[in-house]
Structures are given as structure tokens and as C-alpha cells.
Write a protein that holds these residues in place. Sequence first.
Motif, mmCIF file in Angstrom:
data_model
loop_
_atom_site.group_PDB
_atom_site.id
_atom_site.type_symbol
_atom_site.label_atom_id
_atom_site.label_comp_id
_atom_site.label_asym_id
_atom_site.label_seq_id
_atom_site.Cartn_x
_atom_site.Cartn_y
_atom_site.Cartn_z
ATOM 1 N N GLN A 67 -8.892 -1.747 1.541
ATOM 2 C CA GLN A 67 -8.924 -1.294 2.930
ATOM 3 C C GLN A 67 -7.543 -0.821 3.375
ATOM 4 O O GLN A 67 -7.420 0.023 4.261
ATOM 5 N N PHE A 68 -6.508 -1.369 2.741
ATOM 6 C CA PHE A 68 -5.145 -0.989 3.094
ATOM 7 C C PHE A 68 -4.723 0.302 2.394
ATOM 8 O O PHE A 68 -3.712 0.905 2.754
ATOM 9 N N GLY A 69 -5.471 0.717 1.382
ATOM 10 C CA GLY A 69 -5.159 1.933 0.646
ATOM 11 C C GLY A 69 -5.914 1.935 -0.671
ATOM 12 O O GLY A 69 -5.841 0.959 -1.426
ATOM 13 N N GLU A 70 -6.633 2.992 -0.936
ATOM 14 C CA GLU A 70 -7.438 3.066 -2.164
ATOM 15 C C GLU A 70 -6.545 2.926 -3.395
ATOM 16 O O GLU A 70 -5.520 3.586 -3.518
ATOM 17 N N GLY A 71 -6.939 2.045 -4.295
ATOM 18 C CA GLY A 71 -6.169 1.820 -5.511
ATOM 19 C C GLY A 71 -5.151 0.705 -5.395
ATOM 20 O O GLY A 71 -4.461 0.391 -6.367
ATOM 21 N N LEU A 72 -5.068 0.079 -4.214
ATOM 22 C CA LEU A 72 -4.067 -0.973 -4.025
ATOM 23 C C LEU A 72 -4.349 -2.179 -4.913
ATOM 24 O O LEU A 72 -3.421 -2.763 -5.481
ATOM 25 N N ALA A 73 -5.615 -2.565 -5.045
ATOM 26 C CA ALA A 73 -5.956 -3.734 -5.860
ATOM 27 C C ALA A 73 -5.515 -3.535 -7.310
ATOM 28 O O ALA A 73 -4.943 -4.438 -7.933
ATOM 29 N N LEU A 74 -5.762 -2.341 -7.842
ATOM 30 C CA LEU A 74 -5.373 -2.048 -9.229
ATOM 31 C C LEU A 74 -3.859 -2.053 -9.371
ATOM 32 O O LEU A 74 -3.309 -2.596 -10.339
ATOM 33 N N ALA A 121 0.833 -1.208 0.000
ATOM 34 C CA ALA A 121 0.000 0.000 0.000
ATOM 35 C C ALA A 121 0.866 1.256 0.000
ATOM 36 O O ALA A 121 0.521 2.265 -0.621
ATOM 37 N N ALA A 122 2.001 1.182 0.680
ATOM 38 C CA ALA A 122 2.914 2.332 0.728
ATOM 39 C C ALA A 122 3.583 2.580 -0.620
ATOM 40 O O ALA A 122 4.100 3.674 -0.872
ATOM 41 N N LEU A 123 3.553 1.568 -1.502
ATOM 42 C CA LEU A 123 4.203 1.680 -2.809
ATOM 43 C C LEU A 123 3.203 1.933 -3.939
ATOM 44 O O LEU A 123 3.618 2.093 -5.091
ATOM 45 N N ARG A 124 1.912 1.977 -3.621
ATOM 46 C CA ARG A 124 0.881 1.906 -4.669
ATOM 47 C C ARG A 124 0.858 3.100 -5.616
ATOM 48 O O ARG A 124 0.245 3.020 -6.684
ATOM 49 N N HIS A 125 1.494 4.214 -5.251
ATOM 50 C CA HIS A 125 1.528 5.371 -6.145
ATOM 51 C C HIS A 125 2.775 5.359 -7.044
ATOM 52 O O HIS A 125 2.966 6.269 -7.851
#
Length: 247
Positions: free
Chosen positions: A226-233, A173-177
Motif C-alpha cells: 500500500q505504501f508503494g508497489e514492490g515494497l515488500a519484495l 517506499a521512497a528507496l524501493r527502486h
Amino acid sequence: MAMKVKEVAELASISVRTLHHYDEIGLLTPDEVTSAGYRLYSDANLEMLQQILFFRELDFSLKEIKNIITNPSFDREEALHMHRRILLEKRQRLDQMIATIDRSVLHMRGEINMTAKEQFKGFDFSENPYEQEARERWGDEAVKEANQKLQSKSAQEQKTLADEMNTIYTRLAALRHMDPASEEAQAGITEWYTYLNNMGSYSPEAFRGLGQMYVDDERFTRNIDQFGEGLALFMRDAMAIFADHKS
């Protein structure tokens, strides 16, 4: 006029790293490379890139796309017509779902009455061969095996595994961007691949299919995001790149 890799990336709204990766795997090799090492893309290269991105939009893997477009019988015009038919069908279903949402709002306000059948108009997933094939070929069997293995463990072992899973999700989640192809993202997704294979048996293609389900199945998306919006994508894209490298 030949275009540099950065210009092509901006034109197609993809990353420079993606273009480099396409070149590395022989999917899209620029027609010219200068003595200084700069990649130069011709008009023919751009046409092929457009075709690749159409196939990616339809969830074809890079390996499948390469097999298709390098086949001597590949007909680009025929492929474009096929893409158009599929996208028109998709648009028709989306338009119907939007209309259902609009009518549902009016129904909630008491302005109209909707039958139970009308409330689900447009939600027809029974004729989605891509999702069904993905589940049968990649997802269900591996997920079933993992669940059986998990249930055979003690309560303490299950808690330890759950804590480990949550830790991996938090790191991702911390890397998702970031770019899913970046070194950091791929290191994180490799950790996820290793974790899953300690639970079941996931080939790279099964891993890719599972990532696609994270986006296609709202239950997966809801839980993961739940861990961060956009994580699944982000995970879907990173898992696909991981699978391409392993193929």
C-alpha cells in the motif's frame, strides 16, 4: 576467458555490489585479481555462481549456501539434479494454478461450471516445508511476542508506534527502486530492524525469515505494498542482505 565483475554481473542479471559482497564474505572469490585491483572471474567461478543463484532461488541464506558449497562432500552435479526436481515440482504446481485461473475465467462467464474443489485445485500449501520451517523457526514466536507487547501499551502509545511504523514504511517506499544493498537502503532497513527489536526480539535470522514472509504471505504483501508497489519484495531483499552482514 576471464571476465570482469561488470561483465559477470550483466551475464547473471545481478548487481556488481552483490558480487563484491559475495567476495567479501568468502562465498565467491574470483580466481584472479589484477595489480590494478580488478576482479577476474574464471569459468569455474561462473559455475559456482550459477550454483549459488540456484540455492538463492530456493531461499537458502548466504550463510547456508557457503556451508554447503565449501563442504568437502559437496557434489555439484547431485545438487543440480536436486534443484531440477524441486523446480519441476514448482512448475507443475504453477501450471496447475494457471489452468485453474483459465477455468475460473470461463466459470465467471458462465461457459463452464466449476465445483468448489476445482476452484482451489493447485492451491496446496500444506506440503511446503520451507515456509513452515521459516514460520516456526523465525516468524511466529517473534511476531507473537511483538503483538503481546503492543497490546499492553496504552491507546496513545499504540498510536505513536503506529505513526512511527508508517513513517519508516514511507521512507523505505521512497528507496524501493534502489539496490537493496546500497548504503541508503541498508540504513533504512536498519531503522526497521531497530524498531522491531523495540517491540520484540528479532535475531538477524528471524529478521530474514520475517522479510521472506512479507513476500510469501499475501496479507503481508498487500498491506506493505500500500505504501508503494514492490515494497515488500524490496524489504525482503534488503532484510536478507542486512542479516548476511550481521551473521
